[in-house]
Design an enzyme around this catalytic site. Structure first.
Site, PDB file in Angstrom:
ATOM      1  N   GLU A  53       0.728  -1.366   0.148  1.00 25.78           N
ATOM      2  CA  GLU A  53       0.285  -0.050   0.127  1.00 25.78           C
ATOM      3  C   GLU A  53       0.888   1.400  -0.231  1.00 25.78           C
ATOM      4  O   GLU A  53       0.699   2.387  -0.730  1.00 25.78           O
ATOM      5  CB  GLU A  53      -0.438   0.299   0.776  1.00 25.78           C
ATOM      6  CG  GLU A  53      -2.122  -1.005   0.862  1.00 25.78           C
ATOM      7  CD  GLU A  53      -1.424  -2.191   2.480  1.00 25.78           C
ATOM      8  OE1 GLU A  53      -2.516  -2.772   2.346  1.00 25.78           O
ATOM      9  OE2 GLU A  53      -0.471  -2.444   2.116  1.00 25.78           O
ATOM     10  N   GLU A 304      14.215 -31.161   0.758  1.00 28.19           N
ATOM     11  CA  GLU A 304      14.849 -31.770  -0.089  1.00 28.19           C
ATOM     12  C   GLU A 304      15.915 -32.687   0.278  1.00 28.19           C
ATOM     13  O   GLU A 304      17.400 -32.110   0.862  1.00 28.19           O
ATOM     14  CB  GLU A 304      16.483 -30.841  -1.334  1.00 28.19           C
ATOM     15  CG  GLU A 304      15.507 -30.144  -2.470  1.00 28.19           C
ATOM     16  CD  GLU A 304      16.199 -29.257  -3.580  1.00 28.19           C
ATOM     17  OE1 GLU A 304      17.489 -29.667  -3.894  1.00 28.19           O
ATOM     18  OE2 GLU A 304      15.894 -28.196  -3.320  1.00 28.19           O
ATOM     19  N   GLY A 306      17.217 -37.047   1.808  1.00 27.41           N
ATOM     20  CA  GLY A 306      17.088 -38.263   1.262  1.00 27.41           C
ATOM     21  C   GLY A 306      15.770 -39.310   1.090  1.00 27.41           C
ATOM     22  O   GLY A 306      14.971 -38.768   2.240  1.00 27.41           O
TER      23      GLY A 306
END
Length: 384
Positions: A53, A304, A306
């Protein structure tokens, strides 16, 4: 005046804050003068900087436009409290704005309807789109992590996987670079960049030695790094510590379960913050870790990791969204995406539903949202 087109324009502006405004929500604002012309535009800047704004009001001033009697189209309810910046609703009132159209309410308890009330008390007409309006939903989806943190007390967890058509993420010897092509990997960096934090496990650090930063041109902030490492096995020579970032913009948080003090001190010397959150099994309490991240204003977590950590997150019901890159090849044996079995019945399988499919070079990106998370997104009345 096409009001829906103007709100869509505000949403497009909010998209520009996608990798910029964390932990603040991504907000866009379009100011329209009494004669129906667009006189100002803006989107939220970096945390501590002006909100949408204020940026739109400044734009109008730069253009030499009068804001008295104007209408503001804003994608999120204007804030009403003193946080890092003064209240936006006060700025709109001071500028003489006569009407504010809001896409969706702000779930922050410090705002949650108070911004609307404050504007109306000052004589400003306020209109808010219905909860089920597609533009209102788009505004929520753009800020799904912020809404998740405010309403559920935990971040939105998005798990990224790169796999073959048969769901293999690495060969039996651990080789995984590269299953997918350059276009998919570049897209993955964009998803990293929009997150507040990238989360991985010690296994991935030890086997792949990744940097896990977002390599996106022009990026002004890096996501925080979160490592689940029960014993703090991460060496202080790991490439994680080499990722470039402006001072003070990237926290490195290592969740452990009673690791030795000397291991904690070793990582602290590299700028990391060890956080002890053990569960009864001597592993990291993942729910407690997510709660801690929420307390640190983390909205979206990009996982990310295993297969083992992926499986733990899925089995615990903490994965809200899947981000899957599929390569057009078959690898046969190897590591799976998230080996949660063996299941006894099909009904035990965690449920997701597809939300998008996007070709990327030779590969395909698929996104899917967990059913419980979709219910949260659709629930009416959860934002004031």
């Amino acid at each position: 005046m096409d009001e829906r087109a103007l709100m869509q324009q505000a949403l497009a502006l909010a998209q520009r804050a996608l990798t910029l405004s964390n932990p603040n929500p991504r907000v866009g604002c379009v100011l329209v003068g009494a004669d129906g012309r667009v006189i100002g535009e803006g989107h939220t800047q970096r945390a501590g900087g002006p909100h949408a704004e204020v940026m739109a009001l400044r734009d109008a001033q730069t253009r030499g436009e009068a804001t008295a009697g104007a209408t503001a189209f804003v994608t999120l309810e204007p804030c009403s409290h003193h946080g890092r910046t003064p209240p936006c609703c006060d700025a709109l009132v001071a500028a003489g704005v006569a009407r504010v159209v809001i896409a969706t309410g702000d779930p922050n308890p410090k705002v949650a309807g108070q911004g609307t009330q404050r504007l109306r008390a000052a004589g400003v007409r306020v209109d808010e789109l219905p909860v089920d309006d597609p533009l209102a939903r788009a505004a929520r989806e753009l800020n799904i992590g912020f809404f998740s943190r405010m309403v559920r007390g935990r971040p939105w967890v998005r798990m990224k996987v790169a796999a073959s058509l048969d769901g293999i993420t690495a060969l039996p010897d651990g080789q995984s670079q590269w299953i997918t092509g350059e276009a998919a990997r570049a897209d993955g960096h964009l998803w990293r960049a929009r997150a507040c934090a990238v989360l991985t496990g010690a296994g991935t650090v030890l086997s792949d030695n990744p940097r896990l930063d977002a390599r996106v041109e022009g990026l002004q902030r890096q996501p925080h790094l979160v490592v689940i490492d029960s014993r703090l096995d991460t060496p202080d020579t790991a490439r994680l510590f080499e990722a470039p970032a402006a001072p003070g913009t990237r926290q490195m948080l290592f969740f452990h379960a009673g690791a030795a003090p000397e291991r904690q001190a070793r990582l602290q010397a590299r700028g990391a913050v060890p956080i002890d959150r053990p569960d009864p099994r001597g592993k990291v309490d993942l729910a407690a870790a997510l709660s801690e991240l929420a307390a640190r204003e983390v909205n979206e977590v990009h996982v990310e990791a295993g297969a083992k950590l992926n499986a733990s997150l899925v089995k615990s019901g903490m994965v809200d969204e899947l981000l899957i890159y599929l390569a057009p090849r078959l690898l046969g044996q190897g590591a799976g995406m998230a080996p949660i079995g063996p299941l006894q019945r099909l009904g035990e399988a965690p449920g997701f539903h597809w939300t998008s499919m996007q070709p990327l070079g030779a590969d395909i990106r698929l996104t899917a949202v967990a059913q419980s998370s979709a219910d949260f997104l659709d629930r009416a009345g959860w934002a004031a």
